[in-house]
Design an enzyme around this catalytic site. Structure first.
Site, PDB file in Angstrom:
ATOM      1  N   ASP A  57     -18.106 -51.625  44.561  1.00  0.00           N
ATOM      2  CA  ASP A  57     -18.828 -51.612  43.033  1.00  0.00           C
ATOM      3  C   ASP A  57     -18.172 -53.384  42.467  1.00  0.00           C
ATOM      4  O   ASP A  57     -18.315 -53.734  41.509  1.00  0.00           O
ATOM      5  CB  ASP A  57     -17.982 -50.490  42.075  1.00  0.00           C
ATOM      6  N   ASP A 117     -26.010 -41.646  44.845  1.00  0.00           N
ATOM      7  CA  ASP A 117     -24.849 -41.958  45.296  1.00  0.00           C
ATOM      8  C   ASP A 117     -24.493 -40.269  44.890  1.00  0.00           C
ATOM      9  O   ASP A 117     -25.054 -39.264  45.742  1.00  0.00           O
ATOM     10  CB  ASP A 117     -24.984 -42.573  43.546  1.00  0.00           C
TER      11      ASP A 117
HETATM   12  C1  GLA Z   1     -21.391 -45.948  41.206  1.00  0.00           C
HETATM   13  C2  GLA Z   1     -22.344 -46.694  42.129  1.00  0.00           C
HETATM   14  C3  GLA Z   1     -22.655 -47.808  40.748  1.00  0.00           C
HETATM   15  C4  GLA Z   1     -23.635 -47.417  39.824  1.00  0.00           C
HETATM   16  C5  GLA Z   1     -22.568 -46.428  39.425  1.00  0.00           C
HETATM   17  C6  GLA Z   1     -23.487 -45.592  38.518  1.00  0.00           C
HETATM   18  O1  GLA Z   1     -20.083 -46.332  40.485  1.00  0.00           O
HETATM   19  O2  GLA Z   1     -20.933 -47.694  42.194  1.00  0.00           O
HETATM   20  O3  GLA Z   1     -23.720 -49.249  41.901  1.00  0.00           O
HETATM   21  O4  GLA Z   1     -24.825 -46.377  40.994  1.00  0.00           O
HETATM   22  O5  GLA Z   1     -21.937 -44.969  39.897  1.00  0.00           O
HETATM   23  O6  GLA Z   1     -23.121 -44.391  37.935  1.00  0.00           O
END
Ligand code: GLA
Length: 737
Positions: free
Chosen positions: A537, A473
């Site tokens: 997300d 990420d």
């Molecule tokens: C980002 C990712 C999510 C999750 C969060 C965790 O927003 O896109 O899928 O992994 O971080 O903090």
């Protein structure tokens, strides 16, 4: 600064570039590349400017000389007395009035570059190399072009050599100034924001410039480095279109210029901060690669070419033939609230509905109990997991699943052991306060010790737990990425690639997902070293239908992560039925991201059935030809047709209520008109029709189905049943022998 970090493509060309070049002749020298239905013609005569005469769909039988003649431009009153034919970079010295593809200077000198052909080379009939120099300014450029034989994808890039004694400052260098057909009047850009990635914004006929700049330090949510140029009447299925994409994960600039003299040029390149790219004597800068492809069959032709190019050329052989597993991701199930018993319970339920990979998301390490702490402390939290992750990993494996773990390697929270020990390890511009962003700072990966720290920490965990998968990420924009006082985004981006490459080399079986607050780092350069994209997300199935449709213009469904979310979507607050949530996750790399303990037995059964359906048909979804079909307002119709047209799978999603009395007919596509197909509706499991009679029962679509010719299915189509919104129907078609 080491400016010799070059993409693989350029590296593979290095041998031929450094070898002897063919002598160019004094008469016009034409080079042509023909492959995969595309044609490129370049005039590159010694001592002259190189001219890209033609790039587009192949025109059978035509030669470079003929194209050059046909490209003759009439003299227009009030314009220069000689024709200005442009150049590969339209540099200032060429006189072309539009923006130059390269700008730079040597302390205010050598700014009006005029690059002339020194030599050319055709390598194995597959790629063209053109070497140019401005002998006065002492700058050289190497232009490389290659067309992929199966898709017609043109790959082009430029490298710049400082052959002078003093440093040369590059302010901008596009991969190429790509001329485009005058008829391409519409620009389809891909924009959006966090949780709304890949939204299409169309700009109609224009004169002048469209400029999109991304300086977020990642590929970005709002300025995708790519787009499509289309004619007035181009549709999904027909008409000329040009799709393009810059394979780069850092800052970039995209510009589309239409000059008043009718010419149009496209430029994509790295967006550089002031002073960021200074070439010392003898150094080279390599631009990212521009991918461009033409279609005579509308935007679907573009998407199909990108998908095939990815599958055949970019995808790692390790994953190419491995069915994409069903994920269970813990994020929306537990967020930071980790505890071993709960996670084991979730793993068991996930496996019972069909999960094949369990991904432990954010919250397992250091002091990471919320998003303000712990980033950088890459060791298993002893508070939460006193015995490490061993029991969880063992259970996951016993349940037949792979184990994946979340990391955000490039970031650090000020409230972390790492930052307390190394407060100087972050990027920042002197005297400028860092813009606050999710309570975290960007580590300076241009420092070797930072990369070594990350490599060792991640590698240790991969070894200790036999991790199969990393969700990588990256959750903040990097606004002023300075290192040792200088702009450093180029070096930072290259360092991220370097770290990923090192890890992959050390752990050849490891798969990696590219996530950046959802789809903020989706591009072909990161995909050379990652295997999946977390598309967004936003797990609201209604919105996800549109996000996936947008993303699929460039990325194949097999890598577009797509999860079944909770009944009440955490981002939009919308409540959606399970059959729709499941149906909306099937056209992608399917997964789940919800607290299974909150779901009813009935919904778990639907989820299980949907996952089984995905597993049964994923070969077709991932390997067939993808089609996004014209869809009435409030609907989304997409499909995948097997290459031999023996089988097809279409998804029709109804997202809103109809304005008309009845929904528009569905016209299938991509079928063999001469074949008969057995048409069935295989999702949802029960008849979704809210009135009767409907074709569902009349044609027994949920039973044996009905035999209809491909021609009729395409030309006459079928009436979808009248349903409530938030319904997703799957049609399956199998040809009779
Ligand atoms: C980002 C990712 C999510 C999750 C969060 C965790 O927003 O896109 O899928 O992994 O971080 O903090």
């Amino acid at each position: 600064m080491n400016m010799r970090d070059e993409p693989d493509f350029e590296e593979s060309c290095e041998e031929s570039l450094s070898g002897p070049f063919e002598d160019s002749e004094s008469k016009p020298h034409h080079l042509e590349l023909r492959a995969g239905g595309a044609l490129l013609a370049i005039e590159a005569s010694a001592g002259m400017r190189p001219v890209l005469i033609y790039a587009g769909p192949d025109i059978s039988g035509i030669t470079g000389e003929e194209l050059a003649l046909l490209a003759t431009r009439q003299h227009a009153p009030g314009t220069p007395s000689i024709p200005l034919r442009g150049s590969l970079l339209n540099e200032i010295g060429t006189g072309i009035s539009g923006p130059s593809g390269i700008t730079g200077h040597r302390e205010g000198q050598d700014w009006a570059l005029d690059l002339r052909v020194v030599s050319t080379k055709m390598v194995n009939g597959k790629s063209i190399h053109v070497r140019c120099e401005d002998k006065k300014a002492r700058i050289g450029t190497n232009h490389v072009f290659e067309i992929d034989a199966s898709t017609g994808m043109l790959r082009s890039s430029t490298s710049v050599d400082n052959i002078g004694d003093a440093p040369f400052q590059i302010d901008w260098c596009a991969a190429l100034c790509l001329p485009f057909d005058q008829r391409l009047e519409r620009f389809l850009s891909f924009t959006g924001r966090w949780a709304q990635e890949f939204q299409i914004e169309e700009v109609a006929l224009f004169n002048g410039s469209i400029v999109r700049e991304n300086k977020s330090g990642r590929t970005s949510h709002d300025v995708f480095p790519g787009g499509i140029l289309a004619c007035r009447d181009t549709t999904e299925q027909s008409g000329l279109a040009l799709g393009f994409h810059l394979a780069w994960s850092g800052n970039h600039k995209l510009r589309v210029d239409r000059h008043s003299d009718g010419r149009g040029f496209l430029q994509l390149g790295e967006l550089l901060f002031p002073g960021e790219l200074r070439l010392e004597a003898g150094e080279r800068y390599q631009t990212p690669q521009l991918l461009s492809v033409w279609s005579q069959n509308g935007t679907n032709g573009i998407a199909q070419a990108f998908h095939r190019f990815f599958n055949d050329t970019v995808a790692d052989p390790r994953t190419r033939n491995k069915p994409r597993p069903v994920h269970f991701n813990t994020w929306e199930a537990v967020y930071f609230d980790h505890d071993e018993d709960t996670l084991i319970e979730l793993a068991k339920s996930a496996a019972s509905v069909g999960a094949e990979r369990f991904v432990l998301d954010d919250g397992w390490f250091g002091g990471r109990r919320n998003d303000a702490t712990g980033l950088g402390d890459w060791w298993v939290s002893e508070d939460v997991f006193p015995n490490g992750l061993h029991q969880l990993v063992k259970t996951v494996r016993e349940l037949g699943m792979e184990f994946g773990l979340w990391f955000e390697p490039e970031m650090v929270n000020p409230d972390s052991d790492l930052y307390r020990t190394h407060p100087d390890w972050v990027l920042g511009a002197d005297s400028v306060e860092i813009v606050p962003f999710r309570g975290q700072l960007t580590l300076d990966l241009t420092k070797k010790e930072v990369v070594t720290y990350l490599f060792e920490k991640i590698s240790k965990l991969v070894n200790e737990y036999g991790i199969d998968y990393i969700k990588w990420d990256m959750n903040r924009d990097t606004h002023h990425p300075g290192s040792e006082g200088k702009g450093a985004m180029h070096r930072q981006t290259m360092a991220v690639y370097g770290l990923l490459d090192r890890l992959r080399e050390k752990h050849p079986a490891l798969e990696i997902e590219s996530c950046s607050s959802g789809g903020g780092r989706a591009d072909y350069r990161i995909l050379e070293r990652t295997d999946r994209i977390w598309t967004s997300d936003n797990n609201d199935a209604r919105e996800r239908q549109i996000i996936q449709r947008g993303a699929a213009h460039f990325f194949p469904l097999r890598i577009l992560g797509s999860h079944v979310g909770p009944r009440r979507c955490h981002i939009t607050g919308r409540e959606l039925p399970m059959a729709f949530r499941v149906g909306s996750a099937v056209f992608g790399s399917m997964g789940m991201e919800l607290d299974l303990r909150d779901e009813s037995e009935e919904d778990l059964a639907i989820l299980k059935a949907g996952i089984a359906l995905y597993k049964k048909h994923r070969h077709l979804i991932h390997e067939g030809s993808y089609l996004a079909l014209p869809s009435a307002k409030g609907t989304n119709l997409v499909g995948c047709v097997a290459r031999d047209k023996q089988e097809a799978f279409f998804s029709y999603a109804k997202l809103e209520t109809d304005l008309a009395t009845l929904p528009q007919r569905i016209h299938f596509a991509g079928l063999d008109p001469a074949k008969d197909y057995q048409l069935r509706m295989i999702w949802p499991e029960t008849n979704p029709s809210i009135s009767s009679p409907s074709i569902v029962d009349q044609a027994d679509l949920q039973g044996k189905g009905v035999r209809i010719s491909g021609a009729a299915l395409v030309d006459f189509g079928v009436q979808p049943p009248l349903t409530f919104p938030d319904t997703c129907l799957f049609y399956h078609l199998r040809a009779f022998e």
